[in-house]
Scaffold this motif. Structure first.
Motif, PDB file in Angstrom:
ATOM      1  N   GLU A 202     -14.046 -17.715 -12.133  1.00 17.53           N
ATOM      2  CA  GLU A 202     -15.245 -17.552 -11.426  1.00 17.53           C
ATOM      3  C   GLU A 202     -15.819 -16.050 -11.816  1.00 17.53           C
ATOM      4  N   ARG A 203     -15.036 -15.131 -11.935  1.00 20.36           N
ATOM      5  CA  ARG A 203     -15.466 -13.880 -12.307  1.00 20.36           C
ATOM      6  C   ARG A 203     -16.121 -13.808 -13.848  1.00 20.36           C
ATOM      7  N   LYS A 209     -23.649 -15.124 -16.138  1.00 21.55           N
ATOM      8  CA  LYS A 209     -24.825 -15.499 -15.574  1.00 21.55           C
ATOM      9  C   LYS A 209     -25.892 -14.083 -15.453  1.00 21.55           C
ATOM     10  N   ILE A 210     -25.036 -13.080 -15.129  1.00 16.80           N
ATOM     11  CA  ILE A 210     -25.583 -11.800 -15.229  1.00 16.80           C
ATOM     12  C   ILE A 210     -26.328 -11.289 -16.595  1.00 16.80           C
ATOM     13  N   GLU A 211     -25.505 -11.408 -17.562  1.00 23.31           N
ATOM     14  CA  GLU A 211     -25.681 -10.854 -18.886  1.00 23.31           C
ATOM     15  C   GLU A 211     -26.660 -11.795 -19.726  1.00 23.31           C
ATOM     16  N   SER A 243     -27.737 -17.628 -25.009  1.00 29.69           N
ATOM     17  CA  SER A 243     -28.374 -17.631 -23.605  1.00 29.69           C
ATOM     18  C   SER A 243     -29.128 -19.062 -23.613  1.00 29.69           C
ATOM     19  N   GLU A 244     -29.467 -19.750 -24.703  1.00 34.39           N
ATOM     20  CA  GLU A 244     -30.002 -20.912 -24.795  1.00 34.39           C
ATOM     21  C   GLU A 244     -29.043 -21.849 -24.169  1.00 34.39           C
ATOM     22  N   LEU A 290     -31.820 -13.764 -11.375  1.00 34.70           N
ATOM     23  CA  LEU A 290     -31.402 -14.596 -12.540  1.00 34.70           C
ATOM     24  C   LEU A 290     -32.804 -14.586 -13.440  1.00 34.70           C
ATOM     25  N   TRP A 291     -32.581 -14.211 -14.826  1.00 35.15           N
ATOM     26  CA  TRP A 291     -33.849 -13.791 -15.787  1.00 35.15           C
ATOM     27  C   TRP A 291     -34.413 -15.281 -15.862  1.00 35.15           C
TER      28      TRP A 291
END
Length: 341
Positions: A202-203, A209-211, A243-244, A290-291
């Motif tokens: 999970e971490r 998700k953040i990066e 990211s894609e 979220l970006w």
């Protein structure tokens, strides 16, 4: 410490708990995780300390989240967690029990509301009140909700996404869906297992998700090295993820949120819809960060979308500011009073 029972506002979130003390502001922000020894049923750690144990505990210790999808899934543990946070903010010696306002998602049932009220009272509140998340988020974002003007709030937390149109201090149209930050993490874990045959925790999913997480194509692709366990060999591996890929992984979840916003707009009275079209949609909550999610919703609706300043703490701030209007909550439709008389 605030030993004289200052009134408290609590944003009781699926992912984290924020505590607002009247006259002090937000004094505590910790993950809603509790570590328990299964053999003795004793609580070993709460909050950040317990979060560090997630996925890293021996067999007799379990790190659990007592709230799921915005509601209490483990009443007893929630009560103990609340007691811990209340004592941490008020000090051990409380001369007068505080009045406490707790924030709940807009879609919760009467039974779920009663569970929150009871858990808060048992944890040390003199009286417990409830306020719905979109109302608290709007107040915390600095919107004047008392005027006859339509405001649209999209509050994306860990367990729920609340979409509401607010006017004259009340919710006109709303929906609450169980797709938010936690579902984003689950989607990333599923994607890694399916596409790369790699198991991540999970971490790690949350860090991804953040990066590199995004809900809309980035102009410049970003990548991240991810460590996980290969499901075939059983050995740790390192892999570069773009990211894609995460955009693909999150497509279904973010579409559900955009659909929820669209469905609420469809049900909004025309006068209020015109106000929203002029003023734009305001997003709050950790999930709003979220970006590209604001860009996606703006593209789908044709309405400008703004992310509130300090989006994560908007709900807690709004809950705290509502302490000044407890007299309205005592009679209002948007909050319910509980506790021992």
């Amino acid at each position: 410490m605030f030993g004289f029972g200052s009134d408290i506002g609590i944003d009781l979130g699926t992912a984290s708990v924020l505590v607002f003390v009247k006259g002090k502001g937000i004094v505590l922000q910790e993950p809603s995780v509790v570590a328990i020894d299964k053999n003795t049923n004793n609580i070993l750690a709460v909050g950040e300390e317990a979060r560090r144990m997630l996925g890293r505990t021996p067999g007799n210790i379990v790190a659990i989240r007592p709230l799921k999808d915005g509601v209490i899934s483990d009443y007893e543990v929630t009560e103990k967690m609340l007691r811990y946070f209340i004592q941490k903010t008020t000090g051990k010696r409380i001369f007068f029990k505080p009045k406490i306002i707790v924030c709940v998602p807009s879609g919760v049932t009467e039974v779920e509301k009663r569970a929150v009220v009871d858990a808060t009272t048992e944890a040390g509140a003199r009286t417990a009140y409830l306020i719905e998340e979109p109302i608290a988020a709007a107040i915390g974002a600095g919107l004047d909700i008392s005027i006859p003007n339509g405001h649209m709030i999209v509050d994306i937390g860990g367990g729920t996404c609340d979409v509401a149109v607010i006017s004259l201090g009340g919710i006109v149209v709303s929906t609450s869906i169980k797709v938010a930050g936690d579902k984003f993490d689950e989607a990333i874990i599923r994607h890694m297992r399916k596409r790369h045959n790699i198991m991540i925790g999970e971490r790690t999913a949350e860090n991804m998700k953040i990066e590199i997480g995004c809900a809309y194509p980035r102009a410049k692709e970003v990548t991240m090295d991810v460590r996980g366990r290969n499901l075939v060999s059983g050995l740790p591996v390192n892999i570069k993820i773009s990211s894609e890929e995460i955009l693909d992984a999150l497509e279904e979840s973010v579409s559900s949120i955009a659909d929820a916003v669209h469905s609420v707009l469809e049900k909004t009275p025309p006068e209020l819809a015109a106000d929203i079209s002029d003023q734009g949609i305001v997003m709050t909550g950790g999930g709003a960060l979220l970006w590209g999610l604001d860009k996606l919703i703006s593209k789908r609706t044709g309405i400008p979308v703004y992310i509130a300043e300090d989006a994560i703490s908007c709900v807690a701030k709004g809950t705290g500011q509502a302490l000044d209007s407890i007299h309205l909550l005592e009679s209002g439709a948007n909050a319910k009073r509980g506790g021992r008389r």
